[in-house]
Motif scaffolding. Structure first.
Motif, mmCIF file in Angstrom:
data_model
loop_
_atom_site.group_PDB
_atom_site.id
_atom_site.type_symbol
_atom_site.label_atom_id
_atom_site.label_comp_id
_atom_site.label_asym_id
_atom_site.label_seq_id
_atom_site.Cartn_x
_atom_site.Cartn_y
_atom_site.Cartn_z
ATOM 1 N N PHE A 156 14.775 -2.650 10.945
ATOM 2 C CA PHE A 156 13.600 -1.964 11.491
ATOM 3 C C PHE A 156 12.326 -2.712 11.107
ATOM 4 N N TRP A 157 12.184 -3.044 9.822
ATOM 5 C CA TRP A 157 10.992 -3.747 9.370
ATOM 6 C C TRP A 157 10.910 -5.131 10.013
ATOM 7 N N ARG A 158 12.077 -5.774 10.166
ATOM 8 C CA ARG A 158 12.077 -7.106 10.763
ATOM 9 C C ARG A 158 11.605 -7.058 12.221
ATOM 10 N N SER A 159 11.991 -5.992 12.925
ATOM 11 C CA SER A 159 11.570 -5.866 14.324
ATOM 12 C C SER A 159 10.060 -5.670 14.423
ATOM 13 N N LEU A 160 9.476 -4.887 13.501
ATOM 14 C CA LEU A 160 8.022 -4.707 13.508
ATOM 15 C C LEU A 160 7.319 -6.018 13.182
ATOM 16 N N ALA A 161 7.873 -6.756 12.224
ATOM 17 C CA ALA A 161 7.262 -8.023 11.840
ATOM 18 C C ALA A 161 7.315 -9.030 12.987
ATOM 19 N N GLN A 162 8.426 -9.054 13.726
ATOM 20 C CA GLN A 162 8.560 -9.979 14.845
ATOM 21 C C GLN A 162 7.545 -9.663 15.944
ATOM 22 N N ARG A 163 7.259 -8.364 16.132
ATOM 23 C CA ARG A 163 6.289 -7.968 17.154
ATOM 24 C C ARG A 163 4.852 -8.141 16.677
ATOM 25 N N HIS A 164 4.686 -8.521 15.402
ATOM 26 C CA HIS A 164 3.360 -8.697 14.811
ATOM 27 C C HIS A 164 2.534 -7.422 14.963
ATOM 28 N N VAL A 165 3.166 -6.283 14.644
ATOM 29 C CA VAL A 165 2.460 -5.002 14.690
ATOM 30 C C VAL A 165 1.271 -5.067 13.738
ATOM 31 N N SER A 166 0.098 -4.724 14.239
ATOM 32 C CA SER A 166 -1.117 -4.866 13.434
ATOM 33 C C SER A 166 -1.798 -3.549 13.136
ATOM 34 N N SER A 167 -1.250 -2.435 13.660
ATOM 35 C CA SER A 167 -1.886 -1.133 13.473
ATOM 36 C C SER A 167 -0.833 -0.103 13.068
ATOM 37 N N VAL A 168 -1.039 0.574 11.926
ATOM 38 C CA VAL A 168 -0.061 1.522 11.386
ATOM 39 C C VAL A 168 -0.752 2.807 10.971
ATOM 40 N N ASN A 169 -0.105 3.923 11.307
ATOM 41 C CA ASN A 169 -0.510 5.241 10.821
ATOM 42 C C ASN A 169 0.538 5.683 9.809
ATOM 43 N N LEU A 170 0.166 5.746 8.536
ATOM 44 C CA LEU A 170 1.090 6.120 7.460
ATOM 45 C C LEU A 170 0.829 7.561 7.067
ATOM 46 N N ARG A 171 1.831 8.406 7.183
ATOM 47 C CA ARG A 171 1.684 9.837 6.903
ATOM 48 C C ARG A 171 2.377 10.219 5.599
ATOM 49 N N SER A 172 1.679 11.050 4.820
ATOM 50 C CA SER A 172 2.203 11.537 3.537
ATOM 51 C C SER A 172 2.644 10.371 2.662
ATOM 52 N N GLY A 173 1.800 9.357 2.584
ATOM 53 C CA GLY A 173 2.164 8.153 1.855
ATOM 54 C C GLY A 173 1.753 8.166 0.391
ATOM 55 N N LYS A 174 2.325 7.235 -0.343
ATOM 56 C CA LYS A 174 1.986 7.020 -1.747
ATOM 57 C C LYS A 174 1.752 5.535 -1.966
ATOM 58 N N ARG A 175 1.304 5.190 -3.175
ATOM 59 C CA ARG A 175 0.981 3.800 -3.464
ATOM 60 C C ARG A 175 2.185 2.875 -3.292
ATOM 61 N N LYS A 176 3.355 3.335 -3.676
ATOM 62 C CA LYS A 176 4.541 2.487 -3.540
ATOM 63 C C LYS A 176 4.823 2.163 -2.075
ATOM 64 N N HIS A 177 4.444 3.071 -1.173
ATOM 65 C CA HIS A 177 4.656 2.815 0.248
ATOM 66 C C HIS A 177 3.726 1.710 0.744
ATOM 67 N N LEU A 178 2.506 1.661 0.214
ATOM 68 C CA LEU A 178 1.594 0.591 0.607
ATOM 69 C C LEU A 178 2.107 -0.765 0.151
ATOM 70 N N LYS A 179 2.728 -0.788 -1.019
ATOM 71 C CA LYS A 179 3.301 -2.052 -1.502
ATOM 72 C C LYS A 179 4.418 -2.515 -0.580
ATOM 73 N N GLN A 180 5.247 -1.561 -0.140
ATOM 74 C CA GLN A 180 6.332 -1.901 0.776
ATOM 75 C C GLN A 180 5.768 -2.360 2.128
ATOM 76 N N LEU A 181 4.743 -1.675 2.574
ATOM 77 C CA LEU A 181 4.135 -2.009 3.857
ATOM 78 C C LEU A 181 3.504 -3.396 3.824
ATOM 79 N N SER A 182 2.830 -3.717 2.721
ATOM 80 C CA SER A 182 2.186 -5.032 2.626
ATOM 81 C C SER A 182 3.213 -6.156 2.555
#
Length: 432
Positions: free
Chosen positions: A62-88
């Protein structure tokens, strides 16, 4: 029949370019060939935003598919700091991020996104101590949106912090009235590139002389105020033409009134007489259109009316704004007697947004007379299949609406594109 694999990739990519986001995702699931074509074509996903929640359920493909599409805009819901690390780690090139219902007291991890330009934080369940976490982004941040966010720092500290984000072109601050700012002049003095401002006005009863006035403002044409788009929420403040003098370059004004039953004075009259070059006007609530229709500037090209109005008021508006190209008509009363007037009153319309439930078939099809119309949006694309059961609502176009759309497109030789559902940018605020 020719095999799918025999057709050139360029042809398929051209076909896919006409599909909606949802349709692209559906086609992507049909076979590995289409999935490869879609994921490897960056132009097909330009402007695509993804909404993420519960990041633990997403796997590597799933993450690889987003990276291949060069997704540049994300709405993160109910997130925490660890999720931002994963997202980055997976999407380091993000340029737009919205945090909904953020669960931590700070967002220091934003500094890991070295290309981030647009940040939106809304509906936080945990108060934020301040917005100092944005300082590492000050050289790159161009858009900031804070909506329904509780800040424990003083209002003066918040204004001082925002003033350091000198590259901002767009600033949105919506709150419940707990933050009190005497004027906006201090912020506007430092944010010299600011074009769009959306501000909650619930705490203001009268706007002071220097409310919009930057420190070096010297009169018409002076100063550094470049503001072209202004949105004011919960507005009911007294204002004078002198206060509005620094806004001479304003092209777009949106007023969301605090009260549906306004006071004795229509403050909108002062705004309209002070902004003779206004191109876009959006009014929600407040006085009936009849009170200020005579003050509409002739420069208007776009008009949104969610107010009390009568057919004769719309007639006055058409005389005052004869070159109108974009109209969003959502009157408090029924629009059944208004839609039939539009081809005669506003013959230059290119886009139109209306409700259709109380509009007759004949009046709806009369819109074919709008020779320049290219987009029609129907705002109430739902229906009740059983009149005896009002709780049963189907949120999709009714058979009647589908037939009307088909008939209108035939009458216009498919010149008019009809939209039956709005697809909002996930980063936009739902207050407006």
């Amino acid at each position: 029949m020719m095999s799918v694999l025999q057709l050139p990739a360029e042809l398929w990519l051209q076909v896919f370019s006409f599909l909606s986001w949802r349709d692209k995702l559906s086609v992507r699931c049909t076979c590995s060939h289409f999935r490869h074509l879609l994921d490897k074509s960056r132009p097909l996903w330009r402007g695509f935003s993804v909404v993420l929640r519960h990041l633990s359920r997403y796997n590597r493909p799933f993450w690889r598919s987003l990276a291949q599409r060069h997704v540049s805009s994300v709405n993160l819901r109910s997130g925490k700091r660890k999720h931002l690390k994963q997202l980055s780690a997976w999407l380091p090139a993000l340029d737009a991020l919205r945090l909904d219902d953020w669960n931590e007291g700070g967002v220091d991890e934003l500094k890991m996104f070295h290309r981030l330009q647009r940040v939106s934080i809304t509906s936080c369940s945990t108060p934020l101590k301040n917005i100092d976490f944005l300082f590492p982004l000050s050289h790159q941040l161009t858009q900031l949106s804070l909506c329904n966010v509780q800040l424990t720092c003083p209002a003066s500290h918040l204004l001082a912090a925002v003033s350091q984000l000198t590259r901002l072109t767009s600033l949105l601050l919506h709150h419940d009235g707990s933050l009190r700012f005497p004027t906006l002049s201090g912020v506007l003095t430092h944010l010299t590139e600011l074009k769009h401002l959306s501000w909650t006005m619930i705490t203001y009863k009268t706007l002071s002389r220097d409310f919009f006035r930057p420190a070096d403002f010297t009169g018409v044409g002076g100063g550094v105020l470049q503001l072209s788009d202004l949105q004011l929420l919960n507005y009911d403040a007294m204002v004078t033409q002198e206060v509005l003098q620094p806004l001479s370059r304003l092209h777009s004004l949106s007023i969301f009134h605090l009260y549906s039953v306004p006071g004795p004075t229509c403050h909108l009259q002062t705004w309209l007489t002070s902004l003779p070059q206004l191109r876009c006007l959006s009014v929600h609530g407040g006085h009936p259109l009849a009170v200020y229709a005579d003050f509409l500037p002739s420069s208007l090209l776009s008009l949104t009316l969610s107010v009390d109005l009568q057919p004769e008021d719309l007639q006055v508006a058409s005389v005052r704004a004869p070159h109108l190209e974009h109209l969003h008509l959502e009157p408090w009363s029924s629009s059944s007697s208004l839609v039939r007037l539009l081809p005669q009153l506003f013959p230059h319309l290119r886009t139109l947004r209306i409700r259709h439930h109380h509009v007759s078939d004949g009046d709806f099809l009369r819109l074919q007379q709008l020779q320049h119309l290219n987009t029609l949006e129907v705002l109430d694309s739902f229906y009740r299949p059983d009149p005896t059961d009002p709780s049963w609502v189907v949120y999709e176009p009714s058979p009647r609406l589908l037939q009307l759309i088909s008939d209108l497109q035939k009458l216009t030789n498919h010149r008019v594109r009809v939209i039956t559902s709005s697809h909002r940018d996930p980063l936009t605020c739902h207050c407006v």
